[in-house]
Design an enzyme around this catalytic site. Structure first.
Site, PDB file in Angstrom:
ATOM      1  CD  GLU A 102       0.221  -7.968   7.296  1.00  0.00           C
ATOM      2  OE1 GLU A 102      -0.054  -7.404   6.155  1.00  0.00           O
ATOM      3  OE2 GLU A 102      -1.111  -6.812   7.991  1.00  0.00           O
ATOM      4  CB  THR A 149      -0.339  -0.451   5.035  1.00  0.00           C
ATOM      5  OG1 THR A 149      -1.457  -1.362   4.387  1.00  0.00           O
ATOM      6  CG2 THR A 149       0.657  -0.839   6.022  1.00  0.00           C
TER       7      THR A 149
HETATM    8  N1  HSE Z   1      -1.252  -0.711  11.444  1.00  0.00           N
HETATM    9  C1  HSE Z   1      -1.345  -0.938  10.668  1.00  0.00           C
HETATM   10  C2  HSE Z   1      -1.463   0.504  10.023  1.00  0.00           C
HETATM   11  C3  HSE Z   1      -2.004  -1.377   9.403  1.00  0.00           C
HETATM   12  O1  HSE Z   1      -1.601   1.325  10.599  1.00  0.00           O
HETATM   13  O2  HSE Z   1      -0.545   0.919   9.524  1.00  0.00           O
HETATM   14  C4  HSE Z   1      -2.294  -1.877   7.983  1.00  0.00           C
HETATM   15  O3  HSE Z   1      -3.274  -2.824   7.866  1.00  0.00           O
END
Ligand code: HSE
Length: 298
Positions: free
Chosen positions: A127, A180
Site C-alpha cells: 500500500e 488513491t
Molecule cells: N483509507 C484509504 C483512503 C483507503 O481513503 O485513502 C484507500 O483505498
C-alpha cells in the site's frame, strides 16, 4: 508445489472510519498462483487483466513479499502469477488484494511462519508503494475477512469485528480511474471539532451495531462529515446516487475507499437488488459507464 488463492476486494473507510475501518467482499477479487522456484529470486511471472509493472520492486505484490522474506532472512525464490479482476484505481482495494494475497500465499508455501494478523505489516508495504501511505484498512480485511478496525497504527493493533449475516453491499464503479495518491492529496489536514465529534460518535455506534446486529443503527452511523464532502466531487452525480440508493431502501451509502466506487449497504438480497437496479438505471440514463457488484461480507 503451488498454491492458488482468491484475493478479495475490500471497502475501506466505510464513511466514518477513514483509514481505520474496512470490510471484505466475498465474490469479487483476483486469483493468484504462487509457487517456489529454484532461482533464489522473487519473480512476477504473469499478470493478466491489468497493465501493471512486472518488476518485483515496482509491483505491490513483489514489495509486500520482499518485506516478508526480509523478516525471515530467507533466500527461497518464488514465482507469482496474478489474474487481476479488480481494476486499479477503482476504490475497492485493488493494490491491497495483490499485496495481501501475495503474502498470504507465500506464508502458506513456507509452512505458515506468521499468523494472518502478522502478515498485515508486510501487505501494508504494498500500500505504501501504491499510494505513498501504508494504510491498513484494505489489507487487514483482505487478510482477515469480515470487518476489521485499526485501533492503532503505532504500534499496529487490528481488531476483527463481527459481520451481521444479512448485510449485503452493492458497489457501483463509475469507469474513471482515481488514484488513491491523488484523492488523498485533496483531503484537508485539519478537522473541525464539531465534525470530529459527529465522526467518532458514528464510528463507535457503527462498531456497536455490528456486535448487536442492529442494521438500522449501522445505517444511521454511515456518515462522513470530513472526507466525503471533499472527495465526492470526483464522483459523477454522487448526491443523486446517494438519494436514489437511500430511497430504494439502502441502510447507508458512501464512497468506497478513495473512490470512485460508491457502496450501498443493504439488509438482505431483495433490497440490494432494488438498490442495484435503481442506481444502474440512473447511470444508464446519464450515459455513464460502470461496473456493478453485489456481495456478502465475509
Ligand atoms: N483509507 C484509504 C483512503 C483507503 O481513503 O485513502 C484507500 O483505498
Amino acid at each position: 508445489e503451488d498454491i492458488k488463492i482468491f484475493a478479495p476486494a475490500t471497502v475501506a473507510n466505510l464513511s466514518c472510519g477513514f483509514d481505520v475501518l474496512g470490510c471484505c467482499l466475498d465474490n469479487v477479487g483476483d486469483e493468484m498462483l504462487l509457487r517456489k522456484n529454484d532461482l533464489n529470486e522473487l519473480r512476477i511471472t504473469r499478470i493478466s487483466g491489468q497493465d501493471l509493472p512486472m518488476e518485483t520492486h515496482k509491483n505491490v505484490a513483489g514489495v509486500a513479499v520482499q518485506a516478508l522474506l526480509k523478516q525471515l532472512d530467507f533466500t527461497q525464490g518464488f514465482d507469482i502469477e496474478i489474474d487481476k479482476h479488480i481494476k486499479a484505481g477503482s476504490g475497492i482495494g485493488s493494490s491491497a488484494a495483490s499485496s495481501a494475497g501475495a503474502v498470504y500465499g507465500i506464508n502458506k508455501l513456507l509452512g505458515e511462519p506468521f499468523t494472518v494478523k502478522e502478515l498485515i505489516p508486510f501487505a501494508m508495504e504494498g500500500e505504501r508503494l501504491a499510494s505513498g501511505n501504508a494504510h491498513a484498512d484494505n489489507v487487514a480485511p483482505a487478510l482477515m475477512g469480515g470487518f476489521s478496525l485499526v485501533r492503532s497504527y503505532d504500534p499496529l493493533e487490528v481488531l476483527a469485528l463481527p459481520s451481521p449475516p444479512k448485510l449485503r453491499v452493492v458497489i457501483l464503479h463509475p469507469l474513471i480511474e482515481v488514484k488513491t495518491k491523488d484523492s488523498r492529496a485533496i483531503i484537508k489536514q485539519n478537522v473541525n471539532l464539531q465534525d470530529a465529534i459527529t465522526q467518532w460518535g458514528n464510528l463507535g455506534a457503527l462498531v456497536s451495531a455490528l456486535y448487536v446486529e442492529d442494521y438500522e443503527l449501522f445505517g444511521r452511523s454511515l456518515h462522513d462529515k470530513i472526507i466525503e464532502p471533499v472527495r465526492s466531487i470526483l464522483i459523477p452525480y454522487f448526491d443523486e446516487l446517494k438519494q436514489i440508493a437511500m430511497e430504494s431502501g439502502a441502510l447507508g451509502f458512501g464512497i468506497s475507499g478513495s473512490g470512485p466506487s460508491v457502496f450501498a449497504m443493504c439488509k438482505g438480497d431483495e433490497v440490494a437488488v432494488s438498490v442495484r437496479e435503481a442506481m444502474q438505471l440512473f447511470y444508464q440514463e446519464k450515459g455513464i459507464d460502470f461496473d456493478l457488484h453485489h456481495s456478502e461480507i465475509n
